[in-house]
Scaffold this active site. Structure first.
Site, mmCIF file in Angstrom:
data_model
loop_
_atom_site.group_PDB
_atom_site.id
_atom_site.type_symbol
_atom_site.label_atom_id
_atom_site.label_comp_id
_atom_site.label_asym_id
_atom_site.label_seq_id
_atom_site.Cartn_x
_atom_site.Cartn_y
_atom_site.Cartn_z
ATOM 1 N N ASP A 6 -9.242 6.710 0.011
ATOM 2 C CA ASP A 6 -8.291 6.024 0.885
ATOM 3 C C ASP A 6 -9.061 5.126 1.845
ATOM 4 O OD1 ASP A 6 -6.084 7.270 -0.219
ATOM 5 O OD2 ASP A 6 -6.089 8.910 1.220
ATOM 6 N N ASP A 45 -0.985 4.254 -3.108
ATOM 7 C CA ASP A 45 0.026 4.816 -2.212
ATOM 8 C C ASP A 45 1.005 3.742 -1.754
ATOM 9 O OD1 ASP A 45 -1.296 7.288 -2.301
ATOM 10 O OD2 ASP A 45 -2.524 6.821 -0.556
#
Length: 201
Positions: free
Chosen positions: A138, A171
């Site tokens: 991420d 995401d």
């Protein structure tokens, strides 16, 4: 092209997701030392590893990660087939593009979970095997607020937390796809509902 254009969008988003993740892996230092400010203090690039689900959520137990990865594989296959059925039924193009985005996000994080533990050596030290235990990379951090929550707040009181979690392209792709469907559901499904109402009448 009836089917291909939607799967091509998924493929393009998967490639973008993996390029960004690998660029972060090879060029950024993890955590605060490598953090890069993009827009002031509220939008940053922050390299971190996520052992769980989208936006940092985790599934407990020793086999949680393996179960999660297998679930992602089934979900990915199901979404891909569902997209095929939707195209065949000629549903609104907005729904098809949105599901294609959701599919891309699902596949993007599955790739990390299956392969990154081996090829990037980022599986947790206590994992039974690096295969299927890779951690998701991420990097996008929208820093709306972070700090300690007051003790009187139910469930979250006394904990240090950030208001917005760190996420990646996959995401974001899932979030955008779901958000579009929710925001425009009347436009996407209104005609079908009217058709059903007319038939029942």
């Amino acid at each position: 092209m009836k089917y291909a254009k939607y799967y091509l969008l998924s493929l393009a988003m998967i490639i973008l997701d993996q390029v960004v993740k690998l660029a972060v892996y090879f060029n950024m230092e993890m955590g605060l030392p490598g953090q890069i400010k993009i827009f002031g203090n509220w939008f940053k690039l922050h390299y971190t590893l996520n052992p769980g689900m989208a936006f940092g959520m985790e599934l407990g137990s020793d086999y949680g990660k393996l179960i999660l990865t297998i679930f992602r594989l089934f979900a990915m296959t199901g979404i891909a087939y569902y997209l095929y059925l939707l195209i065949k039924k000629k549903v609104h193009a907005g729904v098809l593009w949105s599901v294609a985005l959701i599919l891309a996000g699902a596949i993007g994080n599955v790739i990390d979970s299956i392969f990154y533990g081996v090829f990037l050596n980022n599986a947790p030290a206590d994992s039974s095997s690096p295969w299927f235990h890779g951690q998701v990379i991420d990097m996008f951090y929208i820093d709306i607020w972070e700090g300690y929550v007051a003790d009187w707040v139910p469930l979250l009181g006394g904990k240090y937390m950030a208001l917005w979690p760190i996420f990646n392209v996959a995401d974001a792709s899932i979030f955008i796809g779901v958000a579009i469907i929710l925001l425009f559901q009347k436009k996407f499904f209104g005609d079908k509902k009217r058709e059903v109402s007319n038939i029942n009448a």
